[in-house]
Design an enzyme around this catalytic site. Structure first.
Site, PDB file in Angstrom:
ATOM      1  N   HIS A 142       0.859  -1.184   0.000  1.00  0.00           N
ATOM      2  CA  HIS A 142       0.000   0.000   0.000  1.00  0.00           C
ATOM      3  C   HIS A 142       0.890   1.227   0.000  1.00  0.00           C
ATOM      4  O   HIS A 142       2.109   1.128   0.179  1.00  0.00           O
ATOM      5  CB  HIS A 142      -0.930   0.010   1.224  1.00  0.00           C
ATOM      6  CG  HIS A 142      -2.237   0.704   0.968  1.00  0.00           C
ATOM      7  ND1 HIS A 142      -2.366   2.070   0.947  1.00  0.00           N
ATOM      8  CD2 HIS A 142      -3.483   0.210   0.713  1.00  0.00           C
ATOM      9  CE1 HIS A 142      -3.626   2.398   0.692  1.00  0.00           C
ATOM     10  NE2 HIS A 142      -4.319   1.281   0.536  1.00  0.00           N
ATOM     11  N   ALA A 162      -9.954   1.258   8.382  1.00  0.00           N
ATOM     12  CA  ALA A 162      -9.934   0.232   7.344  1.00  0.00           C
ATOM     13  C   ALA A 162     -10.469   0.800   6.040  1.00  0.00           C
ATOM     14  O   ALA A 162     -11.441   1.539   6.027  1.00  0.00           O
ATOM     15  CB  ALA A 162     -10.768  -0.957   7.771  1.00  0.00           C
ATOM     16  N   GLU A 163      -9.826   0.430   4.942  1.00  0.00           N
ATOM     17  CA  GLU A 163     -10.261   0.897   3.634  1.00  0.00           C
ATOM     18  C   GLU A 163     -11.440   0.064   3.157  1.00  0.00           C
ATOM     19  O   GLU A 163     -11.508  -1.121   3.361  1.00  0.00           O
ATOM     20  CB  GLU A 163      -9.107   0.781   2.628  1.00  0.00           C
ATOM     21  CG  GLU A 163      -9.398   1.397   1.290  1.00  0.00           C
ATOM     22  CD  GLU A 163      -8.151   1.585   0.475  1.00  0.00           C
ATOM     23  OE1 GLU A 163      -8.277   2.004  -0.691  1.00  0.00           O
ATOM     24  OE2 GLU A 163      -7.057   1.304   0.983  1.00  0.00           O
ATOM     25  N   ASP A 164     -12.412   0.721   2.522  1.00  0.00           N
ATOM     26  CA  ASP A 164     -13.620   0.041   2.063  1.00  0.00           C
ATOM     27  C   ASP A 164     -13.289  -1.025   1.031  1.00  0.00           C
ATOM     28  O   ASP A 164     -12.518  -0.792   0.108  1.00  0.00           O
ATOM     29  CB  ASP A 164     -14.581   1.030   1.402  1.00  0.00           C
ATOM     30  CG  ASP A 164     -15.528   1.655   2.397  1.00  0.00           C
ATOM     31  OD1 ASP A 164     -15.512   1.216   3.556  1.00  0.00           O
ATOM     32  OD2 ASP A 164     -16.266   2.555   2.011  1.00  0.00           O
TER      33      ASP A 164
END
Length: 354
Positions: free
Chosen positions: A294, A351-353
Site C-alpha cells: 500500500h 480500514a479501507e472500504d
C-alpha cells in the site's frame, strides 16, 4: 445427506501442514492480531508471494493432475494477461459456489489460500465435497495490479526492492466499483463469462482491509458482511447470512481467528451488493486483515502474518464448500448476526472500504 462439519474442519485444518512448506511454520493459537504492523518501520516484502506467471504455471500443473478440474480463460486484463477460471462442475443441477479473489491487486493472501484450496481439491480426502457441489474459482481477477504493471506511478508504495502491488487495475480503476457500468475488461470478463454463463447459487468475494480493525477491543483476523443494499431479495440475504454463519463458526472458533462485522456500504457498484441484486446470488464479503502492499501506513502487514491468513482462507473455502455439499448450510443459525459487533478502527487509521 446432512452431517457434521467436524470432519471437514479436519480437512481445512490439515491445510496448515501443507502451508508450512509454502508460508513457514503453522501459526500458534494466539496469532490473532500479532502480525507486525508496518507503521513506518521494518519492511514490506512481496517477493515470497506468487507472481502471475507462477500462479498460471501452478494452475496448469493442477489441471493436468486433476481429472475433475477444468481450466478456462475467461478474458484478458488491460495489459493482455489471461484471466483464469478454475472449474469443478460434475452436474449443473448441483448447487454452485464461486470464490473470487484479488479484485484488488494488493490483496494477495486470498489468492495464495485459493491456490492451496485448489491443491486440496485434487486430493482424495476432498472427494465427498466434490460429490455435492460445483466449485468455481477466479484466483486473480486483477493480474495487472498484482504485478504492479500499471499506467500510474507506484513510487510511494511501501514494498521497496520487490514488486509493488496496487489496489487498482492498470488504468487506475477500482474493479470493485465497476459492477454496474462494467467498463473494465476484467469486470466484463467476470460478468460475461462467469456470472451470466453459469448458474451460481453462492459467491464469496475475498478481500483484505487495513491492519487496525478490531472487535471487542481485540484486533480482528478478518471481517464479514452480507448484501446490504435495500434492493436485495430478503431470501437471498438470508442465504448470504447462512454462508456467513458457516464461515464464522469455522474461523472464529479456532483460537487464531477473530471475526467482526464489516462496515460496508449499500452501493450496487460493489460486487457484494450488485451481484446479489442482478443475479439473485447469495454473496458474502470476507475482508482479511492487512494488505500485501500500500502507499499508506496502517494498511500493509508484515509477512509473518501470511501463514495464518492463508490458513484462514483455506478454512473459509473448505468449510463453505463442505456445508453446501452436505446440505448443512440450510440449517446454519444466522442469529449470531444480531449480536456480532461491527468492527471499529483503532486510532491512527481506518480500514479501507471493500
Amino acid at each position: 445427506m446432512k452431517k457434521s462439519l467436524a470432519n471437514f474442519r479436519t480437512l481445512a485444518a490439515s491445510g496448515a501442514l501443507a502451508l508450512a512448506v509454502v508460508a513457514g511454520p503453522a501459526p500458534l493459537a494466539h496469532a490473532v492480531g500479532e502480525g507486525p504492523n508496518y507503521d513506518g518501520n521494518g519492511q514490506i516484502t512481496t517477493s515470497k508471494l506468487a507472481t502471475y506467471e507462477q500462479m498460471v504455471s501452478f494452475l496448469k500443473d493442477q489441471d493436468a493432475r486433476q481429472p475433475a478440474m477444468e481450466l478456462e480463460v475467461i478474458g484478458q486484463t488491460v495489459k493482455g494477461r489471461d484471466i483464469h477460471l478454475v472449474k469443478y462442475i460434475s452436474d449443473p443441477a448441483k448447487p454452485t459456489i464461486l470464490y473470487l479473489t484479488q479484485q484488488h491487486g494488493n490483496e494477495q493472501l486470498t489468492t495464495e489460500g485459493a491456490m492451496e484450496f485448489i491443491k486440496h481439491l485434487g486430493a482424495g480426502k476432498s472427494a465427498d465435497i466434490l460429490k455435492g457441489v460445483n466449485i468455481l474459482v477466479v484466483p486473480m481477477l486483477n493480474a495487472d495490479g498484482a504485478m504492479g504493471d500499471v499506467n500510474f506511478s507506484l513510487e510511494n508504495y511501501l514494498a521497496k526492492g520487490d514488486r509493488n502491488l496496487t489496489r487498482y487495475n492498470a488504468e487506475g480503476v477500482d474493479l470493485n466499483r465497476d459492477h454496474v457500468a462494467k467498463v473494465q475488461p476484467e469486470t466484463q470478463a467476470l460478468h460475461n463469462k462467469v456470472m451470466r454463463k453459469y448458474r451460481i447459487d453462492y459467491m464469496i468475494d475475498l478481500h483484505h482491509q487495513g491492519t487496525r480493525a478490531e472487535r471487542d477491543g481485540k484486533l480482528v483476523s478478518g471481517s464479514i458482511l452480507y448484501p446490504t443494499t435495500p434492493n436485495a431479495d430478503p431470501a437471498v440475504v438470508e442465504k448470504s447470512k447462512q454462508l456467513g454463519a458457516v464461515v464464522f463458526n469455522n474461523v472464529d472458533s479456532t483460537g487464531w481467528g477473530h471475526l467482526g462485522k464489516y462496515q460496508g456500504g449499500s452501493a450496487e457498484t460493489i460486487s457484494r451488493n450488485g451481484i446479489s441484486v442482478e443475479y439473485g446470488i447469495a454473496t458474502l464479503l470476507f475482508e482479511m486483515r492487512g494488505m500485501s502492499d500500500h502507499y499508506l501506513d496502517g494498511y500493509a502487514l508484515g509477512q509473518r502474518s501470511n501463514g495464518y491468513l492463508i490458513k484462514q482462507t483455506v478454512t473459509t473455502l473448505t468449510s463453505t464448500a463442505a456445508a453446501i455439499a452436505d446440505g448443512s448450510i440450510a440449517d446454519a443459525d444466522t442469529s449470531f448476526w444480531n449480536t456480532l459487533a461491527e468492527q471499529t478502527s483503532r486510532p491512527a487509521g481506518e480500514a479501507e472500504d471493500e
